[in-house]
Motif scaffolding. Structure first.
Motif, PDB file in Angstrom:
ATOM      1  N   VAL A 523       1.462  -1.255   0.155  1.00  0.00           N
ATOM      2  CA  VAL A 523      -0.138  -0.403   0.124  1.00  0.00           C
ATOM      3  C   VAL A 523       0.417   1.066  -0.076  1.00  0.00           C
ATOM      4  CG1 VAL A 523      -2.156   1.753   1.437  1.00  0.00           C
ATOM      5  CG2 VAL A 523      -2.276  -1.202   1.539  1.00  0.00           C
ATOM      6  N   GLU A 524       0.810   2.295  -0.771  1.00  0.00           N
ATOM      7  CA  GLU A 524       0.733   3.253  -1.197  1.00  0.00           C
ATOM      8  C   GLU A 524       0.771   4.703  -0.470  1.00  0.00           C
ATOM      9  OE1 GLU A 524       3.249   5.491  -4.932  1.00  0.00           O
ATOM     10  OE2 GLU A 524       1.676   6.034  -4.718  1.00  0.00           O
ATOM     11  N   PHE A 525       1.110   5.576   0.999  1.00  0.00           N
ATOM     12  CA  PHE A 525       0.662   6.558   1.210  1.00  0.00           C
ATOM     13  C   PHE A 525       1.298   7.789   0.791  1.00  0.00           C
ATOM     14  CE2 PHE A 525       0.516   2.823   3.734  1.00  0.00           C
ATOM     15  CZ  PHE A 525      -0.751   2.362   4.553  1.00  0.00           C
ATOM     16  N   SER A 526       0.593   8.456   0.378  1.00  0.00           N
ATOM     17  CA  SER A 526       0.711   9.911  -0.332  1.00  0.00           C
ATOM     18  C   SER A 526       0.334  10.773   0.608  1.00  0.00           C
ATOM     19  CB  SER A 526       1.000   9.702  -1.739  1.00  0.00           C
ATOM     20  OG  SER A 526       1.059  10.795  -2.284  1.00  0.00           O
ATOM     21  N   ILE A 527       1.127  12.338   1.248  1.00  0.00           N
ATOM     22  CA  ILE A 527       0.565  12.977   2.137  1.00  0.00           C
ATOM     23  C   ILE A 527       0.953  14.246   0.995  1.00  0.00           C
ATOM     24  CG2 ILE A 527       0.178  14.435   4.180  1.00  0.00           C
ATOM     25  CD1 ILE A 527      -0.108  11.456   5.439  1.00  0.00           C
ATOM     26  N   ARG A 528       0.513  14.779  -0.196  1.00  0.00           N
ATOM     27  CA  ARG A 528       0.199  16.387  -0.446  1.00  0.00           C
ATOM     28  C   ARG A 528      -0.118  17.547   0.138  1.00  0.00           C
ATOM     29  NH1 ARG A 528      -0.630  19.061  -5.310  1.00  0.00           N
ATOM     30  NH2 ARG A 528      -2.107  17.435  -5.476  1.00  0.00           N
ATOM     31  N   THR A 585       6.995  27.683  -0.450  1.00  0.00           N
ATOM     32  CA  THR A 585       5.844  28.187  -0.766  1.00  0.00           C
ATOM     33  C   THR A 585       5.219  27.389  -1.353  1.00  0.00           C
ATOM     34  OG1 THR A 585       6.797  30.061  -2.758  1.00  0.00           O
ATOM     35  CG2 THR A 585       7.020  30.768  -0.421  1.00  0.00           C
ATOM     36  N   GLU A 586       5.788  26.039  -2.205  1.00  0.00           N
ATOM     37  CA  GLU A 586       4.460  25.516  -2.642  1.00  0.00           C
ATOM     38  C   GLU A 586       4.185  24.352  -2.354  1.00  0.00           C
ATOM     39  OE1 GLU A 586       6.793  24.449  -6.352  1.00  0.00           O
ATOM     40  OE2 GLU A 586       7.735  26.838  -7.200  1.00  0.00           O
ATOM     41  N   GLY A 587       4.590  23.575  -1.109  1.00  0.00           N
ATOM     42  CA  GLY A 587       4.492  22.738  -0.655  1.00  0.00           C
ATOM     43  C   GLY A 587       5.344  21.520  -0.705  1.00  0.00           C
ATOM     44  N   THR A 588       4.617  20.054   0.012  1.00  0.00           N
ATOM     45  CA  THR A 588       5.631  19.363   0.413  1.00  0.00           C
ATOM     46  C   THR A 588       4.165  18.007   0.309  1.00  0.00           C
ATOM     47  OG1 THR A 588       6.359  20.391   2.091  1.00  0.00           O
ATOM     48  CG2 THR A 588       6.545  17.992   2.406  1.00  0.00           C
ATOM     49  N   SER A 589       5.703  16.995  -0.327  1.00  0.00           N
ATOM     50  CA  SER A 589       4.873  15.550  -0.738  1.00  0.00           C
ATOM     51  C   SER A 589       5.859  14.618  -0.077  1.00  0.00           C
ATOM     52  CB  SER A 589       5.297  15.632  -2.520  1.00  0.00           C
ATOM     53  OG  SER A 589       4.699  14.118  -2.457  1.00  0.00           O
ATOM     54  N   VAL A 590       5.145  13.785   0.695  1.00  0.00           N
ATOM     55  CA  VAL A 590       5.257  12.420   1.132  1.00  0.00           C
ATOM     56  C   VAL A 590       5.253  11.389   1.169  1.00  0.00           C
ATOM     57  CG1 VAL A 590       6.121  11.946   3.678  1.00  0.00           C
ATOM     58  CG2 VAL A 590       6.067  14.096   3.451  1.00  0.00           C
ATOM     59  N   VAL A 591       5.826  10.772   0.204  1.00  0.00           N
ATOM     60  CA  VAL A 591       4.927   9.143   0.322  1.00  0.00           C
ATOM     61  C   VAL A 591       6.066   7.823   1.207  1.00  0.00           C
ATOM     62  CG1 VAL A 591       5.223   7.791  -1.651  1.00  0.00           C
ATOM     63  CG2 VAL A 591       4.752  10.315  -2.113  1.00  0.00           C
ATOM     64  N   PHE A 592       5.485   7.333   1.167  1.00  0.00           N
ATOM     65  CA  PHE A 592       5.738   6.011   1.681  1.00  0.00           C
ATOM     66  C   PHE A 592       5.464   4.324   1.057  1.00  0.00           C
ATOM     67  CE2 PHE A 592       3.120   7.921   5.405  1.00  0.00           C
ATOM     68  CZ  PHE A 592       2.487   6.685   5.865  1.00  0.00           C
ATOM     69  N   ILE A 593       6.071   3.331   1.199  1.00  0.00           N
ATOM     70  CA  ILE A 593       4.750   2.167   1.160  1.00  0.00           C
ATOM     71  C   ILE A 593       5.162   1.382   2.384  1.00  0.00           C
ATOM     72  CG2 ILE A 593       5.413  -0.235  -0.619  1.00  0.00           C
ATOM     73  CD1 ILE A 593       6.365   2.230  -2.770  1.00  0.00           C
ATOM     74  N   ILE A 594       4.102   0.716   2.750  1.00  0.00           N
ATOM     75  CA  ILE A 594       4.302  -0.357   3.879  1.00  0.00           C
ATOM     76  C   ILE A 594       3.536  -1.653   3.230  1.00  0.00           C
ATOM     77  CG2 ILE A 594       3.191  -1.001   6.060  1.00  0.00           C
ATOM     78  CD1 ILE A 594       3.148   1.516   6.465  1.00  0.00           C
ATOM     79  N   ASP A 595       4.460  -2.474   3.770  1.00  0.00           N
ATOM     80  CA  ASP A 595       3.097  -4.376   3.171  1.00  0.00           C
ATOM     81  C   ASP A 595       2.781  -4.738   4.136  1.00  0.00           C
ATOM     82  OD1 ASP A 595       5.164  -3.993   1.033  1.00  0.00           O
ATOM     83  OD2 ASP A 595       7.023  -5.379   1.781  1.00  0.00           O
ATOM     84  N   PHE A 596       1.135  -5.293   3.951  1.00  0.00           N
ATOM     85  CA  PHE A 596       0.528  -6.133   5.262  1.00  0.00           C
ATOM     86  C   PHE A 596       0.429  -7.762   4.999  1.00  0.00           C
ATOM     87  CE2 PHE A 596      -0.468  -1.743   4.885  1.00  0.00           C
ATOM     88  CZ  PHE A 596       0.188  -0.914   6.357  1.00  0.00           C
TER      89      PHE A 596
END
Length: 744
Positions: A523-528, A585-596
C-alpha cells in the motif's frame, strides 16, 4: 686410448664438414630453397643407415630448423616439422611426434590450407597406426585421401594411397587394396618421383589378386616386379616379403615344390633382416648411449668451469656481502631493541587505555540503566497526573455542561493530548534508538482506521481552515494484518505536519493498492500539501532529531521536531523508507510504502443488550492504585460502565483483599510503595493462578517485557488510560473462558 682415436677424428671431421656447410649457407642469402636442399641432404644421410649418416642427418635437420625459424615462412616450417616427425617415427619417439603434429595443426588452422590439412591427416593416420589405433588411423587416412585428391598435387597422392593399400591388404579387403594401390602407381608414373615405392606396390597387387584367386593377374605383377624393380638384393626384409608372397602364390595354384622353396627363402631372408635389425638397433642404442654420456660429460665440465669462474669472480663480492650482512645484523639488533622498548611502552599504554575503556563502558552501562530507570520514573510521574486530567475530562463530558464549559474541557483535552504525544514521542524515540521496538501483526481495517484518524485530527487540529481531499483505494482488502499502532503514528505525524504548516490551503491524501500477490499487499501512502514548503537544506535535515528548520518556524508553529525522525525509524523497522519532496511556498509531498499480510475479516458478533447487562452486573474489579485522585477517577469510569470496583492503596493491601474476596479481574499499578505491582502479582498467582491481572501503568512496556511475562500479567494498559480500551479489556478478560496469559 688408441682405440678411441679414430672415433674422435671421425667426429672432428664431421663437425668441420658441418661447420663448412653452415658457413656456406651463411655466406649466401638464406632462402627456402637452400633450406629445402639441406632437408634433402639430411634425408639422404638418414637413408644410408650408418652411424655417421645418422649423426650428420640429425645435425642437418637441426640446422634446417634453426634457419627456418629465422625466415619465419609457415609453409617451410610445416615441411621441416614433417621431416622431424619422420625422424621421430624411425626412433619411436611418440612424445615429440605428438608435439610436432600439434605445431603443424596450429599453423595449418591459421593458414586455412586444405592441401596442408590433408598432409597433416596423412601424418596423423600413420602415427595412429604405429600406436595400434587402427580405426582412428584409417579414418585419418581416408580424410587425407579425400582432401589431397581434391586440393593436393599429383605427388601428394603417392604415399596416402600407398598406406591405404597396405591397410586394406592387412584387413583382407583386397578389392579396396587394389584400388588404392593402382592409384599410387598411377601417381608415381605421372609425378616420376618415389620410384622405389613401385616394387612394394607390385607386391601388394600380386598378393591381392592371389587372395582373389585371379592367378594370371597375380603372375603378371610378379613378372612385372622382376622386370621393372629387380634390385632387392640388399633389402632382406623386402626379399622375405616377396618370397613369402610367391610361396603363397605357388601354394594356391598347387605347385607345392616351388611354394616350399620360396617359403624357405622367405624364412632365411627374414632371419637375415632381423639379425641386421637387431645389430642396427644395438648399434644405435650404443651410439645414443655414448652420445648421451659424452653430452652429459661435456655439460658437467662446462658447469664445473662456470662454477669455478663464478667462484673466483665472486670471491670479493662474498667477502663484501659478509661484511654488509654483519653490519645489517648489528643495525637490525639495534632497531629490534628500540622496537622492543617501543612495544613495551605501547603495551603499557594499551593496557591503561583498555582499563579506562572498560571503566568507561561500565559507566555507560550504568548511565543507560539509570537513564532507563529515570525515564520510567519521569514518565510515571508525568503520565499519572495526565491520567487524572484525561479521566476527569472524560467524566465531565458525561455531565450536563454549558457551552463555555464544553469549550474549556476541549482545551484541556487538547493540552493533555499534546503533553501525552510529547511524552510518547520521547519514549518511542528512545526505544527505537535502542532497537527495542517490535512490530505486531494484528488484524485491523486500514481504510476505517485512516478515515477515523483523519476525522479525529480534523476535529482537533484543523484551525487553519484547510480543505482535505482524501482518496482511499476501495480495492484495499477490508481486513489486513500489521502493526496498526505504528501505522497510525506514522500517518498522524505526517498528516498533522501538513495541517500545521498549511493555512487556507489544500491537503491531498492518496492511499493506493500497488500490488496483491500471495496473500501480501503493498500500500502506497501519499500526503501532499500546499503549505510553506522547505528548502533543500531543510529537506536534508528534516529527519534529524529535534530539528524544525529554524528558530522562527519553531516559535511560529511550535512542536518538538521529533515527528519525522520517529517516522523514518519506524518505516525502517518495517523494511521501508520515506520519500520527501518540497519547495518553498509550493508545499510538501511525502510518500512511503508499507507491506501488509492479507487476512480474512473478523466479523464481530453483535451482543445482545441483555447479555451485556448480565455480564456487567456479574463483574467485580479490583483496582490497585496508590494515587488517590487516580483511584477516584478510575473507579468512576469503571462504575459508569456498570461494573463493581474495589480499590487497594498498595500491593500488600491488594494481596490481602484477593485472599478475602472473589474478583473477576485486577487492574494493577506497577510503581507503588511497600510492595510494587510485580511482587503483588507474583503473590496473587500463588493462590489464584487463573486470576486475570492487567497492568495499568506508565512504565515502559519494552524495558520491562520479561518481568511482565515472568509474573503472569496478561497485558498492559498505558496511563493515561483510554476509557473505551479499558472497557474492551474488562469485557475480554472477565469472560469465563479466558484462562491463560495473552501478554506479548
Amino acid at each position: 686410448m688408441k682405440l678411441k682415436l679414430p672415433r674422435y677424428v671421425m667426429c672432428l671431421l664431421l663437425h668441420l664438414n658441418l661447420f663448412t656447410l653452415s658457413a656456406q649457407v651463411s655466406d649466401r642469402e638464406i632462402t627456402p630453397d637452400s633450406i629445402i636442399r639441406i632437408l634433402k641432404t639430411s634425408s639422404e644421410e638418414f637413408s644410408k643407415l650408418t652411424k655417421e649418416g645418422t649423426e650428420k642427418g640429425i645435425h642437418l635437420l637441426e640446422l634446417a630448423e634453426n634457419l627456418g625459424e629465422a625466415i619465419g615462412d609457415p609453409y617451410l616450417t610445416i615441411l621441416i616439422n614433417r621431416e622431424k616427425i619422420s625422424f621421430f617415427f624411425n626412433n619411436e619417439d611418440t612424445i615429440n611426434i605428438e608435439k610436432y603434429l600439434a605445431m603443424n595443426l596450429a599453423i595449418i588452422n591459421k593458414l586455412d590450407d586444405n592441401r596442408q590439412l590433408g598432409l597433416y591427416y596423412e601424418d596423423f593416420g600413420v602415427y595412429k597406426h604405429s600406436q595400434e589405433k587402427r580405426e582412428e588411423g584409417l579414418a585419418a587416412m581416408i580424410k587425407a585421401e579425400q582432401l589431397l585428391n581434391k586440393y593436393g598435387r599429383v605427388e601428394d597422392a603417392i604415399d596416402v594411397n600407398y598406406n591405404l593399400s597396405i591397410e586394406y591388404l592387412r584387413r583382407e579387403k583386397h578389392k579396396l587394396s587394389i584400388i588404392y594401390g593402382k592409384k599410387s602407381l598411377n601417381a608415381i608414373r605421372k609425378a616420376k618421383v618415389k620410384q622405389n615405392r613401385r616394387k612394394n606396390l607390385y607386391l601388394f597387387l600380386a598378393q591381392d589378386y592371389t587372395y582373389l584367386n585371379e592367378y594370371e593377374i597375380a603372375k603378371k605383377y610378379f613378372d612385372t616386379l622382376e622386370i621393372e624393380a629387380p634390385t632387392y638384393d640388399n633389402d632382406p626384409h623386402y626379399k622375405g616379403r616377396l618370397f613369402s608372397g610367391k610361396g603363397f602364390y605357388y601354394e594356391e595354384i598347387g605347385d607345392y615344390k616351388n611354394a616350399s622353396l620360396f617359403y624357405k627363402k622367405s624364412s632365411n631372408s627374414f632371419f637375415t633382416y632381423h639379425a641386421q635389425r637387431t645389430k642396427k638397433v644395438t648399434a644405435a642404442l650404443i651410439l645414443s648411449s655414448q652420445l648421451n654420456l659424452q653430452e652429459e660429460e661435456n655439460k658437467r665440465i662446462i658447469i664445473e668451469n662456470e662454477l669455478k669462474e663464478q667462484q673466483l669472480s665472486n670471491k670479493s663480492y662474498i667477502i663484501l656481502l659478509g661484511i654488509l650482512i654483519i653490519l645489517g645484523l648489528v643495525i637490525l639488533s639495534i632497531v629490534q631493541y628500540n622496537i622492543s622498548r617501543y612495544k613495551t611502552k605501547i603495551n603499557k599504554l594499551l593496557k591503561r587505555s583498555y582499563e579506562e575503556l572498560m571503566e568507561a563502558n561500565r559507566k555507560v552501562d550504568n548511565a543507560l540503566r539509570v537513564k532507563s530507570e529515570f525515564l520510567d520514573s519521569v514518565t510515571h510521574e508525568l503520565l499519572t497526573p495526565l491520567n487524572t486530567i484525561k479521566g476527569t475530562t472524560f467524566l465531565l463530558q458525561k455531565e450536563e455542561l454549558t457551552k463555555r464549559q464544553i469549550n474549556q474541557i476541549k482545551l484541556i483535552n487538547v493540552s493533555s493530548d499534546y503533553l501525552l504525544n510529547l511524552i510518547t514521542d520521547v519514549i518511542h524515540l528512545n526505544d527505537l534508538e535502542k532497537g527495542m521496538l517490535e512490530l505486531k501483526n494484528e488484524e485491523f481495517d486500514l481504510k476505517s482506521l485512516l478515515n477515523n484518524l483523519i476525522d479525529s485530527s480534523l476535529m482537533v487540529n484543523n484551525s487553519n481552515d484547510n480543505k482535505i481531499h482524501r482518496n482511499i483505494d476501495v480495492n484495499i482488502p477490508d481486513i489486513i494484518k500489521g502493526d496498526a499502532v505504528k501505522v497510525s503514528q506514522i500517518f498522524l505525524n505526517i498528516f498533522d505536519n501538513a495541517l500545521k504548516f498549511t493555512r487556507n490551503g489544500d491537503i491531498y491524501i492518496t492511499i493506493l493498492l500497488i500490488s496483491k500477490v500471495n496473500h501480501k499487499v503493498q500500500v502506497e501512502f501519499s500526503i501532499r500539501d500546499t503549505g510553506i514548503g522547505m528548502t533543500e537544506k531543510q529537506i536534508h535535515k528534516a529527519f534529524e532529531t529535534f530539528h524544525q528548520g529554524s528558530v522562527k518556524i519553531n516559535r511560529k508553529y511550535g512542536g518538538t521536531g521529533l515527528g519525522l525522525s520517529i517516522v523514518k525509524k519506524m518505516l525502517k523497522l518495517q523494511g521501508s523508507d520515506i520519500v520527501l519532496e518540497s519547495k518553498p511556498t509550493e508545499g510538501t509531498s511525502v510518500v512511503f510504502i508499507i507491506d501488509f499480510d492479507v487476512s480474512k475479516a473478523i466479523e464481530d458478533t453483535d451482543c445482545d443488550d441483555n447479555i451485556t447487562d448480565e455480564l456487567s452486573t456479574g463483574i467485580h474489579i479490583l483496582l490497585v492504585e496508590d494515587n488517590k485522585v487516580n483511584q477516584l477517577i478510575t473507579e468512576k469510569i469503571i462504575s459508569n460502565y456498570g461494573f463493581c470496583c474495589d480499590s487497594a492503596n498498595d500491593g500488600e493491601e491488594a494481596v490481602d483483599m484477593v485472599k478475602k474476596n472473589k474478583y473477576s479481574m485486577i487492574l494493577m499499578d506497577i510503581m507503588m510503595p511497600k510492595m510494587d505491582g510485580f511482587e503483588a502479582t507474583k503473590h496473587i498467582k500463588i493462590f489464584d493462578e487463573k486470576m486475570p491481572v492487567v497492568a495499568l501503568t506508565a512504565i515502559s512496556e519494552k524495558l520491562n517485557k520479561e518481568k511482565f511475562t515472568e509474573v503472569g500479567i496478561y497485558t498492559i494498559l498505558n496511563k493515561p488510560v483510554d476509557p473505551e480500551l479499558l472497557y474492551q479489556t474488562i469485557m475480554k478478560y472477565c469472560d469465563k473462558s479466558t484462562t491463560k496469559s495473552t501478554f506479548l
